[in-house]
Design a protein around this motif. Structure first.
Motif, PDB file in Angstrom:
ATOM      1  N   PRO A  65       0.831  -1.200   0.000  1.00  0.00           N
ATOM      2  CA  PRO A  65       0.000   0.000   0.000  1.00  0.00           C
ATOM      3  C   PRO A  65       0.872   1.261   0.000  1.00  0.00           C
ATOM      4  CG  PRO A  65       0.074  -0.912   2.191  1.00  0.00           C
ATOM      5  CD  PRO A  65       0.853  -1.847   1.319  1.00  0.00           C
ATOM      6  N   GLY A  93      -7.511   1.530   0.058  1.00  0.00           N
ATOM      7  CA  GLY A  93      -8.057   0.559  -0.884  1.00  0.00           C
ATOM      8  C   GLY A  93      -9.567   0.567  -0.926  1.00  0.00           C
ATOM      9  N   ARG A 121      -2.496  -5.633   3.216  1.00  0.00           N
ATOM     10  CA  ARG A 121      -3.059  -5.407   1.883  1.00  0.00           C
ATOM     11  C   ARG A 121      -3.235  -6.735   1.135  1.00  0.00           C
ATOM     12  NH1 ARG A 121      -1.807  -4.730  -3.175  1.00  0.00           N
ATOM     13  NH2 ARG A 121      -3.060  -3.308  -4.410  1.00  0.00           N
ATOM     14  N   ILE A 162     -10.472  -5.713  -1.465  1.00  0.00           N
ATOM     15  CA  ILE A 162      -9.998  -4.655  -2.357  1.00  0.00           C
ATOM     16  C   ILE A 162      -9.486  -5.312  -3.633  1.00  0.00           C
ATOM     17  CG2 ILE A 162      -9.414  -2.884  -0.653  1.00  0.00           C
ATOM     18  CD1 ILE A 162      -6.537  -3.606  -0.853  1.00  0.00           C
ATOM     19  N   SER A 199      -7.048  -5.787  -6.841  1.00  0.00           N
ATOM     20  CA  SER A 199      -5.596  -5.605  -7.040  1.00  0.00           C
ATOM     21  C   SER A 199      -5.299  -4.720  -8.235  1.00  0.00           C
ATOM     22  CB  SER A 199      -4.912  -6.950  -7.220  1.00  0.00           C
ATOM     23  OG  SER A 199      -5.460  -7.584  -8.335  1.00  0.00           O
ATOM     24  N   ALA A 221      -7.156   1.399  -8.030  1.00  0.00           N
ATOM     25  CA  ALA A 221      -7.419   1.121  -6.617  1.00  0.00           C
ATOM     26  C   ALA A 221      -6.156   0.737  -5.889  1.00  0.00           C
ATOM     27  CB  ALA A 221      -8.434  -0.003  -6.512  1.00  0.00           C
ATOM     28  N   THR A 222      -5.219   0.152  -6.614  1.00  0.00           N
ATOM     29  CA  THR A 222      -3.987  -0.274  -5.961  1.00  0.00           C
ATOM     30  C   THR A 222      -3.213   0.922  -5.432  1.00  0.00           C
ATOM     31  OG1 THR A 222      -3.030  -0.232  -8.136  1.00  0.00           O
ATOM     32  CG2 THR A 222      -3.604  -2.365  -7.265  1.00  0.00           C
TER      33      THR A 222
END
Lengths: 414, 451
Positions: B63, B189, B424, B433, B435, B448-449
């Motif tokens: 993250p 995330g 994460r 979340i 990837s 989103a990563t």
């Protein structure tokens, strides 16, 4: 409890809340609206709580607020530089360009002489220190505030607007020569060694200013801001401006000048759609107010010499602006398009004058710098008080009454 | 992440580094560097350098905060020395603000409605994780201290008692998690689901447990280490009670302020965070706990919960970058190197304890195997509160406390880097979340990563 934290809380609070008022004076009573054009009242607030006023904040704590000053000065320099697109400047009528440079030069030279001799007589000091202070005071007091003009113009009938536009152009552009002077002074006169002149240092730092500005611009151009969210764009702007200003402070350069260079480079390299100026403008208000509060905190309103010199400068500035513009109107082709007393509209230096003064004082740390900053502050405040009346006189129009304003709106919509 | 993007980020970070080195070089060449002004340059550099390294973190499956931490370590005095300890010192003012904002978010995420069905799993995860971590760490560190003779040197009269006291102290410190890491990874995330709920809820609850246990067991540790006055249980109640009262007052003020404010909510929340931090320091209570209570109150007893979270999201971005990069910059890598074997033993034993404790707790609560497989990884991160307790231990328990603090902080350094990555990965594995899918960001789109 940590006073500094409370200072920052207060600063940020005042910044955000007062910013709303400064930019919408409609909420204020008529008298305040008349005089509080560019927010010098927050400068006074800063003074009231600072070491020179009630002393709620000490000099030690003030020194720790350096990053905020770096941010405010950098923001001011960058936002101005971002307006200087060559393509847009080319569209400005030639007579306005000549008049901008001409009146700025005449006012600057006149104010240099007035300050130099008054300071020498009333205060004394080393000639090199005096000369540096005179350069900076002349630069800071010769600029004009487009904000003051546009704020006053907002209350004028629509028929006055054609007279206002050229004044806004001149008031916007006359900052450029002043900032160049500030940049050169910081390069050639060493603040750490009693403002001693050094050609070798000056040339090296002048060259390095451009190099640093070019590298900073390259870095900014590499950032893909369109991919970033609003919050992350704010992080990028904050980091970028504080970094540019921090480097300038570190090397004894002017953050105003360095950021001006960066702004000019970016404005001319970025595509027209990617308006840096618009992005900066949308978030500038709180930073502008914070800078004014901090400038107020550094001000010490001491000594008759400050007040005498300041009032003489304010009067001299008014006369120089008025008569230099009158002379140029006759000399420059097309100059007669402007009103005969147009120079009076350029009498408010606004926040940029104070920013330059603050930059000088922090860069040079001398009694002379404190004196010069005091002079700039007093003369700015005096000019701000009389500015609305002068601007109205310059465009030859009275202020709209509420009734007339609604009538004008009805005419527009009808 | 596309190659072009990675190259852009590398170029920005490289240019920022080149600029700071150029400034230093010009400064030394012309003899004009101003030490006073260095903090502004350091702040600007850290903001940019850490932000862009954070952007690049998804490349290693980490993250953003891992990027911020690594940027701080790289720029700090034990690596490239681009930002010295002196120039960073004035910037640490931001720590109180950051911790309060993080705790507001943690409290704001504790929506009673959402957690009621999981209260059994939460409680058992907390009890399992904290007791198991403590026992495992003690079991490994007691012999390690005894046979390495580290505690002998500082307390030669009773080596067994000294080793046991030190192990007990480390055991207590090992219980704590990092709500900061949990909040940062979950909000970054935009994770939603049972694993993130368990991790968020438990890390907050564990912190309250640690405050209690530390207060209650401090006299016992003091007894083994031969310290007469080393903490009183009565102080714990004052510590917790005071924080709750301050948090309730702050929560009430925030509810009123948020109800009145349509604009500038971010300003009010940031101001309140700073003020709360200072008031808590003044009354010697936990600022984190007070802020958690305030956030919890706004979320559960007003309609302003969403406004609070949005305001924090807007104002926290620069604060998080500075907070986590300064945390990395301040890490004493030389101490970590000197205590590496003991720190590694501590990290591994704690990890084993957390795994067993969380697994057992969740199994007893009837949670499915998939959940158990992932959830424990969210409890590895450690940050501010652990360092705070380590410093307190140093003050309370003399030389042995100093040894324990150094090892604990060294382990925190490792957990700070490893924890967010593991968390994460767990959230990605649990499908909470994505990837690589785009985040549903309101203003602009970002992978989103990255965010």
């Amino acid at each position: 409890m940590n006073n500094l934290v409370w200072i920052i809380i207060g600063l940020v609070g005042v910044g955000f809340i007062w910013a709303g008022f400064i930019f919408s004076k409609e909420r204020l009573p008529a008298f305040a609206r008349e005089t509080l054009l560019t927010g010098w009242e927050v400068f006074l607030l800063g003074f009231a709580i600072g070491p020179g006023g009630l002393g709620l904040i000490g000099v030690g704590e003030l020194n720790q607020l350096n990053p905020f000053i770096a941010l405010g000065l950098g923001w001011a320099g960058l936002i101005f530089g971002a307006q200087l697109r060559v393509a847009d400047l080319r569209k400005v009528e030639p007579f306005l360009r000549y008049m901008t440079v001409g009146q700025a030069l005449a006012t600057g030279v006149g104010l240099f002489i007035i300050f130099f001799f008054l300071a020498l007589t009333l205060r004394g000091g080393q000639l090199s220190e005096l000369a540096v202070a005179a350069f900076l005071v002349a630069a800071a007091c010769s600029v004009s505030s487009p904000t003051a003009i546009s704020m006053t113009a907002a209350r004028l009938p629509k028929s006055a607007l054609p007279k206002v536009r050229p004044l806004l152009v001149i008031a916007t552009l006359d900052l450029a020569p002043a900032l160049v002077v500030v940049g050169l002074v910081f390069c050639f006169f060493d603040g750490a060694r009693g403002a001693a002149f050094s050609e070798e240092r000056g040339v090296a730092l002048f060259f390095h200013s451009f190099l640093i500005a070019a590298l900073l611009s390259a870095m900014f151009l590499l950032i893909d801001r369109k991919r970033l969210s609003e919050e992350h764009n704010l992080v990028v702007f904050l980091g970028f401006i504080i970094f540019a200003s921090g480097i300038s402070f570190y090397l004894g350069l002017s953050p105003l000048f360095t950021n001006l260079l960066v702004g000019v480079i970016l404005a001319n390299v970025l595509s027209h759609d990617d308006s840096l100026h618009t992005a900066l403008h949308s978030t500038e208000k709180p930073f502008y107010v914070i800078l004014l509060v901090l400038a107020g905190m550094w001000w010490t309103a001491e000594g008759a010499a400050v007040w005498i010199t300041a009032l003489a400068l304010a009067a001299g500035r008014m006369a120089l602006k008025l008569y230099s513009m009158r002379a140029l109107e006759r000399l420059v082709e097309g100059g007669r398009q402007l009103a005969p007393e147009a120079g009076l509209a350029l009498c408010s230096p606004g926040a940029m004058g104070l920013a330059m003064g603050l930059n000088f004082m922090l860069g040079y740390h001398s009694d002379m710098a404190v004196f010069a900053f005091g002079v700039i502050a007093v003369s700015t405040m005096f000019s701000e008080v009389v500015a609305p009346a002068l601007i109205r006189r310059a465009v030859g129009e009275g202020e709209l009454t509420k009734k007339a304003e609604s009538q004008e709106k009805m005419n527009e919509t009808g | 992440m596309k190659l072009v993007n990675a190259l852009r980020i590398a170029a920005v970070a490289g240019l920022a580094t080149a600029l700071i080195l150029l400034a230093r070089s010009i400064g030394s060449e012309l003899g004009i560097a101003s030490a006073m002004a260095e903090s502004a340059m350091a702040l600007g550099f850290l903001l940019l350098f850490a932000f862009f390294l954070g952007q690049a973190s998804p490349v290693i499956g980490a993250p953003r905060i891992t990027g911020y931490l690594l940027a701080g370590i790289a720029a700090g005095p034990y690596a490239l020395n681009l930002v010295s300890l002196e120039s960073a010192e004035p910037l640490r003012l931001v720590n109180g603000l950051a911790l309060s904002l993080i705790a507001f978010t943690a409290g704001g995420e504790l929506k009673l409605e959402r957690y009621k069905p999981r209260i059994k799993a939460l409680s058992l995860a907390v009890v399992g994780q904290s007791t198991s971590a403590m026992v495992f760490v003690m079991a490994v560190m007691f012999p390690a201290f005894y046979f390495s003779g580290v505690t002998d040197v500082v307390s030669p009269t009773n080596p067994v008692a000294a080793a046991f006291g030190a192990a007990l102290l480390l055991g207590i410190l090992s219980m704590a998690n990092s709500p900061a890491t949990a909040v940062a990874v979950i909000t970054e995330g935009r994770a939603k689901g049972p694993v993130s709920e368990i991790v968020m809820g438990s890390t907050v609850m564990v912190d309250v447990v640690v405050i209690l246990v530390f207060g209650l067991l401090a006299p016992v540790v003091g007894h083994f280490l031969g310290m007469a006055e080393s903490g009183q249980a009565s102080g714990v109640l004052r510590h917790i009670g005071g924080a709750v009262v301050i948090g309730l007052v702050a929560g009430a003020v925030m509810i009123l302020a948020l109800r009145q404010t349509e604009e500038n909510a971010a300003l009010w929340v940031s101001g309140m965070a700073m003020a709360l931090s200072e008031v808590s320091i003044h009354f010697h209570v936990s600022a984190m706990l007070a802020a958690i209570v305030a956030g919890f109150m706004v979320e559960n007893y007003s309609k302003s919960g969403e406004k609070l979270i949005k305001a924090i999201e807007y104002s926290s971005a620069p604060v998080y970058v500075i907070f986590f990069s300064l945390a990395g910059q301040g890490l004493d890598l030389s101490a970590l190197a000197a205590n590496l074997p003991l720190a590694v033993a501590l990290v591994l034993s704690r990890m084993a304890g957390v795994w067993l404790g969380v697994n057992t707790g969740l199994k007893m609560a009837g949670e499915p195997g998939e959940m158990r497989k992932n959830a424990w990884q969210g409890f590895i991160g450690q940050a501010g509160i652990n360092i705070g307790f380590a410093v307190l231990a140093q003050q309370l328990f003399g030389p042995v406390g100093g040894v324990v603090a150094t090892i604990a902080i060294s382990a925190v350094a490792v957990n700070q880097v490893v924890g967010p990555i593991m968390m994460r990965r767990a959230l990605v594995a649990a499908g909470e979340i994505s990837s690589g899918a785009p985040a549903t960001k309101s203003v602009k789109t970002e992978p989103a990563t990255q965010g």
